[in-house]
Design an enzyme around this catalytic site. Structure first.
Site, PDB file in Angstrom:
ATOM      1  N   ALA A 339      31.120  26.386   5.534  1.00 52.95           N
ATOM      2  CA  ALA A 339      30.340  27.483   5.210  1.00 52.95           C
ATOM      3  C   ALA A 339      29.524  27.503   3.993  1.00 52.95           C
ATOM      4  O   ALA A 339      28.670  28.438   3.388  1.00 52.95           O
ATOM      5  CB  ALA A 339      32.015  28.537   4.556  1.00 52.95           C
ATOM      6  N   LYS A 343      21.728  30.640   0.063  1.00 53.09           N
ATOM      7  CA  LYS A 343      22.214  32.241   0.889  1.00 53.09           C
ATOM      8  C   LYS A 343      20.815  33.087   0.635  1.00 53.09           C
ATOM      9  O   LYS A 343      20.514  34.051   0.332  1.00 53.09           O
ATOM     10  CB  LYS A 343      23.073  32.693   0.994  1.00 53.09           C
ATOM     11  CG  LYS A 343      23.708  32.778  -0.528  1.00 53.09           C
ATOM     12  CD  LYS A 343      24.569  33.666  -0.319  1.00 53.09           C
ATOM     13  CE  LYS A 343      25.472  33.791  -1.849  1.00 53.09           C
ATOM     14  NZ  LYS A 343      27.518  34.150  -1.275  1.00 53.09           N
ATOM     15  N   LYS A 386      21.099  38.101   8.681  1.00 53.28           N
ATOM     16  CA  LYS A 386      19.253  37.706   7.562  1.00 53.28           C
ATOM     17  C   LYS A 386      18.911  37.175   8.852  1.00 53.28           C
ATOM     18  O   LYS A 386      17.329  36.826   9.631  1.00 53.28           O
ATOM     19  CB  LYS A 386      19.227  37.399   6.555  1.00 53.28           C
ATOM     20  CG  LYS A 386      19.818  38.042   5.669  1.00 53.28           C
ATOM     21  CD  LYS A 386      19.614  37.578   4.586  1.00 53.28           C
ATOM     22  CE  LYS A 386      20.033  38.584   3.081  1.00 53.28           C
ATOM     23  NZ  LYS A 386      21.315  39.773   3.895  1.00 53.28           N
TER      24      LYS A 386
END
Length: 614
Positions: A339, A343, A386
């Protein structure tokens, strides 16, 4: 009393003697049973159905002892059989009834007179939680329940705990005016979020109405509702989603008594993944993150938990090949959830392009390839919407990460590692999301800054996102890109207006400023690329995207290019990215100028006054 009833209140003298002879045994047997079954530990003021069950069990066991005594131990003492049946029934009635009467008297004396002076409140919802809520409110000097609302209208006119169900949602304004109530509590944690939102919207039609709510079912740890769980309605409730049904058996098989590693463990999604994983009792949970302070914060949180899982906190950079390989070789994880990523779209779009690619793409390769080398059974990449038709470097770098995992899956002849990708949108309350930012701007009196009046986004709660990531990990065979059901996209300007009204303000009290799209930002996000379609899975909120894949040769060529990017310019990298990510369409706007004033370095351009306030 049992003897008197048996003989019509005229007990023969001989049976009076039998009664007196048996009385010591009655005291001894029942006293022992009452003590063993815990009847002396309870408080009469809080007597309830579990106490009645204990009374019945204790009396039933005592009655069996009395029967045995009467028939076997002392046959000379004659006790009529009807007395042996009447006596325990009278005990149940008198012991249970006395407790019930005392509790009723105590509650009426302590609470009812005080509660009558409390603020009138309307309870919306007729569920078990509603009943528990009314019980709690009846003891509070702050509140007084005056009416209930049944959204389905099935129970209108009925009474529940001396509170009348007055009508449906459309009747709230009239009911509020009749009772002078400016407070309502929504007690519908088991209902779908559409129904909860409809209840909120109906209550907000009353001017000055303060809307309170109970947590959703996913947030309720115990089935008992308490006043401490009541809170003001928040934007998360309006954007709330239905409870995720998990395959707990499959998750338990994957995680229980296993070694699990989470990279980016101190981030919003990573930390929630760790919390969810701990509930399945892995042998060891390795929390890996590049941020020392964030990892320390996570450690402090988990130090308060009571768990049988060994927790390991490792500060590491996923781009450090030697460090990652050594960690995997030492701990041999069964599941790796990746993870960790950069971002923030505008931050990565200019001046940080190389770091975005190195961390998000090359770092994913280092982690994934190391897992393949040591034979980690399951590798899960947390991706983003995205990555679909990306217009920014961050999205393109995450799309490269997806392709890298597929290239490793299809390129290896014999790979024991399943590479699974899970793609979803924005999560509520995550670091960098708009909701904390809007709260801060409202607290400061505004304005709320939004890039464009038509911008929309998908939203999902952090726990739901983490749960579906884990669920996808149990379903993938390797190479799949799972797409989460993100529901309906939300216009950010509507979200801002909801937050203003939920803060107790009017829409005109806080200005909304449109500042223009930031570098690399899109008006809307997609979950599937134009040339993709999806296949259903056994879980209603998970689908498999049939996305373009990659092979071994493509992957090797990409790695050679990624190793050269630190020496390349941003413009050249973006130009080359169009070759590696075919659907990538870079933002045509130039990078903001860098200029200095005195000793201060300023990045970016300021919006014009007309852009600031629309």
């Amino acid at each position: 009393m049992a003897f008197h009833l048996r003989f019509n209140f005229d007990v023969p003298p001989v049976f009076q003697g039998y009664f007196l002879d048996s009385l010591p045994a009655v005291f001894i047997f029942y006293s022992v049973c009452f003590y063993v079954f815990g009847l002396y530990r309870g408080l009469w003021r809080f007597a309830s159905l579990p106490d009645l069950k204990r009374i019945v069990r204790a009396i039933a066991f005592g009655a069996l002892l009395m029967v045995s005594f009467a028939l076997l131990a002392h046959p000379s003492i004659i006790i009529p059989r009807s007395v042996l049946f009447i006596h325990p029934m009278l005990l149940v009635i008198m012991m249970g009834g006395s407790r019930f009467l005392y509790r009723s008297w105590k509650e009426r004396r302590l609470f009812n007179n005080v509660a009558a002076q409390g603020k009138p409140v309307i309870v919306i919802g007729v569920e078990d939680s509603s009943l528990n809520l009314i019980k709690e409110l009846s003891k509070s000097p702050e509140w007084r329940v005056v009416a209930m609302i049944d959204p389905s209208k099935k129970l209108v006119g009925r009474e529940i705990m001396h509170t009348k169900v007055e009508g449906g949602l459309e009747d709230i304004p009239q009911i509020a005016e009749r009772y002078g109530s400016l407070h309502c509590m929504i007690a519908m944690p088991g209902s779908r979020h559409e129904k909860r939102r409809a209840a909120v919207e109906a209550a907000r039609q009353v001017e000055g109405m303060e809307v309170l709510t109970l947590p959703a079912m996913s947030d309720l740890i115990s089935g008992r509702i308490s006043l401490s769980q009541i809170r003001k309605i928040d934007v998360e409730d309006l954007l709330g989603r239905d409870v995720v049904q998990l395959d707990t058996h499959g998750l338990s098989q994957m995680l229980a008594y296993k070694v699990v590693l989470v990279s980016g463990a101190a981030g919003s999604i990573g930390s929630e993944l760790c919390r969810q994983i701990l509930s399945f009792h892995p042998t060891q949970l390795i929390c890996l993150d590049i941020s020392e302070y964030a990892l320390y914060t996570l450690q402090q949180e988990f130090s308060q938990l009571v768990t049988d899982t060994e927790l390991v906190y490792l500060v590491a950079d996923v781009k450090n090949q030697a460090r990652i390989q050594r960690i995997l070789a030492e701990h041999h994880p069964d599941v790796v959830l990746h993870a960790g990523a950069y971002k923030h779209v505008p931050m990565m779009e200019h001046f940080n392009v190389v770091e975005a690619l190195q961390n998000n793409a090359y770092g994913t390769y280092q982690m994934a390839s190391a897992c393949q080398q040591v034979g980690v059974p399951t590798f899960v990449l947390v991706s983003t919407d995205k990555a679909v038709n990306p217009t920014n470097v961050m999205g393109a770098s995450k799309r490269l990460a997806e392709l890298i995992c597929q290239g490793l899956q299809h390129g290896a002849k014999q790979s024991v590692t399943r590479f699974i990708t899970v793609r979803f949108g924005n999560v509520l309350g995550s670091s960098g999301s708009v909701i904390p930012k809007f709260r801060e701007q409202i607290a400061q009196g505004g304005p709320i800054t939004i890039t464009h009046p038509d911008i929309t986004r998908y939203f999902m709660s952090i726990p739901e996102a983490a749960q579906l990531v884990l669920q996808a990990a149990t379903m993938g065979n390797g190479g799949e890109v799972f797409v989460l059901d993100m529901g309906t996209p939300v216009k950010i300007v509507d979200l801002a207006r909801d937050m203003i009204t939920l803060s107790g303000l009017q829409a005109q009290d806080i200005q909304i400023a449109f500042t223009g799209l930031r570098p690399g930002e899109k008006l809307y996000e997609e979950l599937l690329a134009d040339d993709e379609n999806t296949l259903p899975t056994s879980h209603e909120k998970l689908r498999i995207a049939r996305a373009r894949s990659a092979d071994h040769d493509w992957l090797q060529a990409l790695l050679s290019w990624l190793q050269q990017t630190p020496t390349m310019s941003d413009a050249q990298i973006k130009k080359d990215l169009q070759r590696w990510v075919e659907e990538y369409q870079p933002d045509p706007r130039p990078a903001p100028e860098v200029f200095t004033r005195g000793s201060a370095l300023t990045l970016g351009t300021l919006p014009s006054p007309s852009q600031q306030i629309h």
